[in-house]
Each structure stands twice: as C-alpha cells, then as structure tokens.
Design an enzyme around this catalytic site. Sequence first.
Site, PDB file in Angstrom:
ATOM      1  N   ILE A 196       0.928  -1.257   0.081  1.00  0.00           N
ATOM      2  CA  ILE A 196       0.171   0.139  -0.063  1.00  0.00           C
ATOM      3  C   ILE A 196       0.909   1.430  -0.109  1.00  0.00           C
ATOM      4  CG2 ILE A 196      -1.747   1.075   1.312  1.00  0.00           C
ATOM      5  CD1 ILE A 196      -2.775  -1.194   0.027  1.00  0.00           C
TER       6      ILE A 196
ATOM      7  N   ASP B  85      10.945   3.723   5.496  1.00  0.00           N
ATOM      8  CA  ASP B  85      10.870   2.294   5.792  1.00  0.00           C
ATOM      9  C   ASP B  85      12.118   1.643   6.349  1.00  0.00           C
ATOM     10  OD1 ASP B  85      10.447  -0.895   4.923  1.00  0.00           O
ATOM     11  OD2 ASP B  85       8.637   0.132   3.971  1.00  0.00           O
TER      12      ASP B  85
ATOM     13  N   GLU C 268      15.074  -1.987   3.385  1.00  0.00           N
ATOM     14  CA  GLU C 268      15.780  -1.026   2.230  1.00  0.00           C
ATOM     15  C   GLU C 268      15.788  -1.898   0.935  1.00  0.00           C
ATOM     16  OE1 GLU C 268      19.017  -4.267   3.459  1.00  0.00           O
ATOM     17  OE2 GLU C 268      17.245  -3.382   4.204  1.00  0.00           O
TER      18      GLU C 268
ATOM     19  N   SER D 233      13.289   2.651  11.612  1.00  0.00           N
ATOM     20  CA  SER D 233      12.268   2.016  12.224  1.00  0.00           C
ATOM     21  C   SER D 233      11.246   3.118  12.926  1.00  0.00           C
ATOM     22  CB  SER D 233      12.650   1.054  13.259  1.00  0.00           C
ATOM     23  OG  SER D 233      11.571   0.597  14.021  1.00  0.00           O
TER      24      SER D 233
ATOM     25  N   LYS E  65      -9.757  -5.702  10.406  1.00  0.00           N
ATOM     26  CA  LYS E  65      -9.653  -6.542  11.624  1.00  0.00           C
ATOM     27  C   LYS E  65      -9.813  -5.766  12.884  1.00  0.00           C
ATOM     28  CE  LYS E  65      -7.254  -9.950   8.746  1.00  0.00           C
ATOM     29  NZ  LYS E  65      -7.543  -9.197   7.585  1.00  0.00           N
TER      30      LYS E  65
ATOM     31  N   VAL F 187      -6.347  -6.447   0.518  1.00  0.00           N
ATOM     32  CA  VAL F 187      -5.973  -6.070  -0.800  1.00  0.00           C
ATOM     33  C   VAL F 187      -5.365  -7.223  -1.705  1.00  0.00           C
ATOM     34  CG1 VAL F 187      -4.445  -4.427  -1.988  1.00  0.00           C
ATOM     35  CG2 VAL F 187      -5.258  -3.880   0.130  1.00  0.00           C
TER      36      VAL F 187
ATOM     37  N   THR G  45      -7.860 -22.123   4.970  1.00  0.00           N
ATOM     38  CA  THR G  45      -8.208 -22.412   6.360  1.00  0.00           C
ATOM     39  C   THR G  45      -9.449 -22.990   6.662  1.00  0.00           C
ATOM     40  OG1 THR G  45      -8.658 -20.181   6.944  1.00  0.00           O
ATOM     41  CG2 THR G  45      -6.337 -20.932   7.099  1.00  0.00           C
TER      42      THR G  45
END
Length: 654
Positions: A304, A324, A327, A353, A421, A458, A482
């Site tokens: 995303i 991010d 890398e 981070s 969720k 997605v 599942t």
Amino acid sequence: MVNIVKKIKKSVPIQTFLLMVIDAVLIVASGGLALLVRFDFSFEAVPPVYLEPWFRILPVQIFVTLAVFRLRRMYHYIWRYVSVRDVMGMTGSVFLAYAVFHIPAYLLGYVQPRSVLFIELLCQLFLLIGMRCSLRFVRVCLNLVHRTENGNERIMLIGAGAAGRMLLREIITTPQVKGEVCCVIDDDPAKQGKYLENVLVAGGRDVIPDMVRKKRITQIILAIPAAPSKEKKDILDICQKTGCRVRSLPGIYQLVNGEANLAAVKDVQVEDLLGREPVKLDTAVLLDFLQDKTVMVTGGGGSIGSELCRQIAKYAPKRLIILDIYENNAYDIQQELVRTWGSRLDLKVEIASIRDKEKVYELFSTYRPDVVFHAAAHKHVPLMEACPGEAVKNNIFGTYHVVRAAEKYGVKKFVMISTDKAVNPTNFMGATKRFCEMILQSKSDSPTEYCAVRFGNVLGSNGSVVPLFKRQIEEGGPVTITDKRIIRYFMTIPEAAQLVMEAGAMAKQSEIFVLDMGEPVKILSLAENLIRLSGLEPYKDIEIREVGLRPGEKLYEELLMRSENLCKTSNEKIFIEQQPEISKETIMEDLVRLDEAITRNDPPQKLIELLREMIPTYHDPAEVNSRVAEHEVMKDAEDCVDVEAYPRRVEELA
C-alpha cells in the site's frame, strides 16, 4: 540478389520510385485496355483519330496522376494492413487524378468516345487499387492455409463492436497467430446470426458454454472494453467455468489510443472477477491536498505504501519522503519513481524504524512534512498472535511516536492506514490497529488533523492470499485454505491507495473512514477461480485442502463498528463512521500499562488479556465463530450487495 531486395525494403525513396513506375505502367494498361474493349479487342480496329491522341496525351496523364497521388499520399500506405478506410481514400485519389487530368486534356483537344473514358476509369480503379490491396489479399490467403495446417488455438471472441472487429482483423491477417476465430459472441440481438469478417456471431452470453463444446474452443478473448465492470464480471464468471484460457482487452483507453490489438490483450486476472467499477477521483481536491506539499509515507516500500507513493507523485508534491525499515522494498520504489519522474520529483528515502523514537523525531524535524500517510505496521495475523510484544512495540508505540512527532513538528494532516480486522477484533494484530485508531480519536483538540482509513484485504499485497494461492498452483498444489466458510472483502492495490488519498483530503479531526469494499468474497470461490484462470480444473488437476482456522482468525470480517453511525461523503465509495471521543488520560494510562508489560517481558497470553481490558470489543475468535452458523454466513455472502448490509447481519447473528 538477396542484398538488392534488402536494400529496396530499407529504402523508402527506392520503394516510392518503383511504385510510381508500376503506376505508370498500369495507367498505360488502363487506357490501352479501354480502347481494346471498345473496339472488339483489336488495336487494328481502333481508328487512328483515337489512337494517336491517346499516345500523345499519355505523358501528361502519367505526370498528372502521379503528382496527385504524391499529394494524396498514395505512396505511404502499408500494403499489408490496407483497410476499408484506406481503400476509400485510394478511390478518392483515383477519381481526383482522373478529373484533374481532363483539364489539360481538354485544353490540348484530347477527344475519346465517352465509353472509352468510362472504361478507362474503371480499369484504373481496378488496377491501381487492386495492386495495392493484393499483398493484403495474399497474406490473408497464406494465413488461412497456415492456420489450417498448423493452427491449434480455437478462439472465441466476445464482443462484435469496434474493439472486437479490430482484434478479429488482426488475428486474421497476422501469420504469427497460430489459431483461428471460430465464433463471435455478442448480446446485441441485431448482430446475432450475422457475419463479422466471415465469422458467425453465434449469439449472446447464454450460448458461450454450448459454443465452447461445439467449436472445441481453447481460448476466449473478451473484447468489450467499454462495458461496465459488473457486466464484464458476469461474462467472465461464465467463461472461466469452461476450462478455456480466458484473456481480455483491459480498458476503453486501449480503443481510444488505437491499441485494440493482440499486444494489448492480457490474461484475465482474479481482480477482473470482482466486478468493481474504476475509482472516480476528485482531482481538484487531491491537487489542493498534495500539490506543493511535503508528504511523508511511512512503510513507503510496502504494497500500500509504495502505491501511495506512485499516486502521490502524480500530484506534484513539493517533496516526497519514503520512510521504511526494509531497504530492498524502499530501493525498488525509489528506482521506479526515479525512472518515471526523474528530476521532476524531489524524492528522499530514509531507512529507519518507527520504533526508534529519536530517529522519528529527527526526521520530522529535518523534513517538516505537511501531510503524513502512516502505512508502517506489522500486519500478519498468525505471526502477531505468536509475537504480541512485537505488535505492541511496532504497531502501537511506533504509531504513537509518529503521531507525537507529527503534532510537535506541525504536520497539517495525518492519515493512518487501518484494517477491517480492527472492527470487533478477534486477533492481536487487529486489536493493536484498533488501539491505534483510539490514539487518533484522543487527539480531537490537536492542531494536526488525524484520521484513519479502514479497508479489507488487498489483492496482490505482500503476504496476501492471492500470491500464496498462485505459488501453490504453480507448484502443482494443493491449494490450502483455512476454512471453506471464510469470507473476506477485497479491493485492488491502486483502488485502495486512491481512496485513501481522497479520504485523507476530505478528513476532519479524529474521523474513521470506511471504504466500500463491495461484495464479500468466499475464499473457497477465490481459490477455485484462480485455479480455473490458470487453465486447470479444481479438485481434478489441483486439490483444495482445508487446514483449519489459524490463531486469531474469524470466519468473517466487519468494516464497521456500528453501521447505523455510518455517514456518506461526496465519494460514493467512502463513508465516515461516527465514533465517540476517547480521553487522552485513558490512552496515556493504557500506554503506560503496555510499556510496563513490555518492560517486564510479560508472556504473550498476559499481553493479550491486557489489551482485551483496554479494548471492550476485542473478543475470543472461537466464541465469535461459534455464533455464526455455516449456512447463514454462506447465504449472506451470496446476498450481500453493499457495505452496510453484511456487517449489520453478522452483528445480528453474533
């Protein structure tokens, strides 16, 4: 000799000269043939009073005709691909040249019987145009012979419109295509029973299965780029059950750009079966939101996050910062954006981070972003069940660091990527995302406008079910699910990113946005469709194996906490869920308790119990799943048509 032919093929002036010589010969032949026809095919019978003027005027006629042909670009056609429109243009050129020639002919006293003049015109039309169409005719004949001898693809073309005709014509005239179009399908009753390029329009979509059997079809091409997505989905649902390879012309822009050709035809992807209409963005709002702004995307290398970066770059930001920890992903999106935009985009990439508070504050102090899209998070449900401490450190405290830095350094708008969720969560990952939403809700009096955008799964994102299924199919199976009852909402990566941007543009303080995910999809049906799209048969070529629900997983996902509190926005695919404010004091107390638990290195179960105390809607998955009868869930999946109905029904069942 071969070298001479190669030189001629490469030299346009030589080709033009040879064509002009051929045209001159054909002009002479047309006049001579007209006299022969008029006088019983005997030059001896032609009176000198007609023959002598004809010889005298020939140089003038050749010069005038060739001059008109040059002006009319008669020497610029690609003979192999001559079309009806080209033939019409050639016909006009021949008529014009013949008419212009008669002006000097009249002044020079050129006289011929009217029948000779008429026959000469007919001969010129036949010879001059026929010569130019002959190569196309020979190619078609050779192609048909080639297909008869070597063809093994039997193609069904769906769509007898402009795109379908263009594709059919190319298939017929391209020797490299090893196969033939055996029938055309179109829902228009006026076209059914007629022939398109000598191929029967056999009927509408209802005859697809029968025609596949009767014509032994091996490949289906969908050529209706202007059709609504829902209509395409309905047709593809029929096609993908036939066992044929199904391909499609992607969009109407292909036709507008003149690209309705075989190169534009792609294999049908699973997202085509969702039947979702393209997103309509408010360009003016997004320009005002992003143009000349410094924009930061945390988790900018993820599925995303990277798509957000691609979309943001289109709106001319002052600077784009990608943050991010991984890398490789950050490097990939950096290089892509550099290739696409070059120096037009001021791009910065930072490897860090969000758990590193000092580094986060340093980056915000350095770049002073105007807009932040917060996409960095741990997202895998089973892994976070096993490692809840890491979910707390990254998702909760990492988000809190970014939220505080945004407020301290004057960020105007902060948009967090949330998940379905987070609604009545049954897993720790979802619960951490719900806590992050609560952090934003506690910031109602902040000068920074905070909002969260919530959506479901997605397609094609890193670690999602579709890439897993594709990999399992490539390996020969089995495809593992599942639970056969599981239902999920899906959208494409570009659609999600675009709606996130527009929701952020319209957001006000502490709002939670819900994206319309369309109809819920059965994971079992998704697996079956992917197998069929691969040209295989479910349960016959590829086994589908049920392996049981994973820790924290539930049979359904909800997008809304309470659907009656849902408000519409100017975009029909974006809704706002009204939520009560949450006090800063409550959030701070909970953050302190979580920090103490992490410092003590509490076991996973204690962390789960602690978060359950803080989030009243956090339930045990076994308890929730046991309340939903299998046949009721399946029925709702079939009947659900909008974003509100399904969550409300599940709430009733639960």
